[in-house]
Structure formats: C-alpha cells, structure tokens
Design an enzyme around this catalytic site. Structure first.
Site, PDB file in Angstrom:
ATOM      1  CD  GLU A  43      -0.103   1.582   4.174  1.00 20.47           C
ATOM      2  OE1 GLU A  43      -1.282   1.355   3.823  1.00 20.47           O
ATOM      3  OE2 GLU A  43       0.667   0.696   4.591  1.00 20.47           O
ATOM      4  CE  LYS A 116      -3.342  -1.232   1.514  1.00 17.55           C
ATOM      5  NZ  LYS A 116      -2.847  -1.106   2.908  1.00 17.55           N
ATOM      6  CB  CYS A 153       0.805  -1.448   2.284  1.00 15.76           C
ATOM      7  SG  CYS A 153       1.428  -2.427   3.682  1.00 15.76           S
TER       8      CYS A 153
END
Length: 294
Positions: A43, A116, A153
């Site tokens: 990331e 995300k 994540c």
C-alpha cells in the site's frame, strides 16, 4: 491456466520518492525474471506512510490517474510483461482524494482500479483526513491472469467486502497493506495484533474458498511530529490457499521478493467439499444492512 505465479514485494520506504519508485521498478523486474505473471506491491508504495500526521501540504503527494505515477507503473508492467497491482494516492479533483489500487495489464494498459472503501482514523493512522471513501463498490478487475478481488489494508478486517468480491466472481483476494505496531506495545500485544491480522484474512480465504494475497511493508517509520513513537511495520506478507492454508509467509523485518505459485483449480475442489456459498441463507440476512440490531 490452473497454476499462477505471483510476485510478492515487501519493502521499506524512504522520504525519497524517486528512490522508492526505482526500488519498486527493480523489484518488479526481478519478480518477472523469476517467472511471475502477476506482481503485487504494498500500500502507498511511492512514499513513506504519511498518515501518521494531519498536514495539508501532504496532499501534494497525490496525482491524478492517469498521471506521472500511473504512467511510470504502466511502463513497468509492459517492460516486465506482468499484470501489476499498484497502490497510489489519487487526486480526483481539488480537495477530493482517494487511496486507490490500480491494476495494469501486461501491455501496460489500465485494467482497472479500486478505491479503498473502509477508511480508518486511529492514532498514527489518520486516513480520514486524507482519503474520501471509495465509491466504485466491490467489483473484481478482469485481467489476463483472472478476476482480481482487489481490496486495500483496512478493508481486510471486513468479511462483507471479501464476500461481495467472491459473489461477483473474484478468483483471488488481494490486499496491498501498510500495517504495523506502536513500538511501545508489549511483545504479547504485538503477537495478538499480528495473529488477529493473519487469522482474519485466512478466514476470508476459508469462508469464500479463495486464495488470499496480502502484501505489507516492513521497516520503521518515525512520526514526523514527534508526538508518538512512530510505526514499526510488521511485514509478514503472506499467501494463503482456499482452505486458509499458508502457502508462503514472509519475515517481519526483512525486505523480500518472492514468487509464489497458486493452484487456481483448488477453489473448485474446495468449494465442492465445503459448499459454504451453496448453504448461505440469503433470505435471512436482511438485517445485515442495519448499523446495529437494537
């Protein structure tokens, strides 16, 4: 194509963006030379993990997509002849930014991107200050090596995200990640956190009968404000099979480039003996749409 070779790149980052980009490029090239067909980076790999502090000047790290950073990695994918999963700080419009994973095809073309969805806001991880939650949903990205269920994540803690990717036909779940310890945490607490992180993602593999690829950064990054002890990123990138079995696990504090083979046919085999998707009671899950069942 029953077998897929995946290049996993776990690295430290510095404050020098050009150095980080070159380091990623060399790793991509090395993974390709080892036979990788799909390469996954961690990331926000172009910079240090800047979300330890809230600083408006750090929005200058973001770029539009397409833009210079995405062009750089498009060329890298084409030159290496791999499908490449990257993680970039996207400037969508003035004042509107996303934490965006971008996938490039072997010819350098843009295969797709994912913004995300779950955004944390914790000490040392002030992501809500920088990132607007994604608005592209949970849609797998079609590539020449399969349908990639790409998440990022904090998404890895949510079984709903993994399930929706699986229900849309994802053939694997991929999590570029930047997670670590507070150096002041006790050893016992560090072990609990790392175990929870690994168990959670292995659970997504089991529940959905899919391989999971989780790529984390390693190394210590100081808090620029000096208000905390910084973050010791815990590495431990891993690949799990569709029964949650660990195929490969990386070290905590070492930079590594490894190529891991995934047997894609195992998803069919595992889902036949553990038919979790068949036995879902979709008629009884409507209250999952509530924040809480008061």
């Amino acid at each position: 194509m029953d077998k897929l070779k995946v290049g996993i790149i776990q690295q430290k980052r510095s404050a020098n963006k050009a150095e980080n980009m070159q380091k990623s490029l060399e790793a991509i090239t090395n993974a390709a030379s080892m036979g990788a067909e799909l390469v996954v980076l961690q990331e926000l790999h172009a910079s240090l993990y800047f979300c330890q502090i809230e600083d408006t000047s750090l929005f200058d790290l973001a770029e539009p997509i397409p833009g210079p950073d995405s062009d750089f990695f498009a060329r890298a994918a084409k030159e290496a002849g791999v499908v490449l999963v990257t993680s970039l700080f996207e400037k969508r419009a003035p004042g509107l930014y996303h934490n965006t994973a971008v996938v490039f095809e072997k010819d350098g073309s843009l295969a797709g991107k994912y913004r995300k969805m779950h955004i944390p806001d914790d000490p040392g991880f002030y992501e809500k200050f920088y990132f607007t939650p994604g608005d592209m949903g949970f849609e797998p990205i079609e590539t020449s090596v399969g349908k990639l269920g790409l998440l990022v994540c904090w998404d890895q803690w949510y079984p709903e995200a993994a399930r929706l990717m699986a229900l849309a036909g994802a053939e694997m779940l991929i999590y570029p990640t930047a997670i670590g310890w507070d150096p002041n945490d006790t050893e016992d607490e560090q072990i609990r956190q790392l175990d929870a992180w690994t168990i959670s993602q292995r659970g997504h593999a089991v529940a959905n009968g899919l391989p999971v690829i989780s790529v984390n950064r390693t190394g210590f990054e100081a808090d620029p404000s000096g208000h905390s002890a910084g973050i010791q990123f815990w590495g431990n990138s891993f690949v799990a099979g569709p029964q949650g079995e660990i195929i490969k696990k990386f070290d905590t504090d070492k930079e590594q480039i490894e190529v891991v083979e995934i047997d894609r046919k195992r998803t069919e085999d595992v889902r036949r003996i553990w038919p979790f998707l068949r036995d879902r009671r979709i008629d009884a899950y409507d209250e999952l749409l509530k924040r809480y069942r008061d």
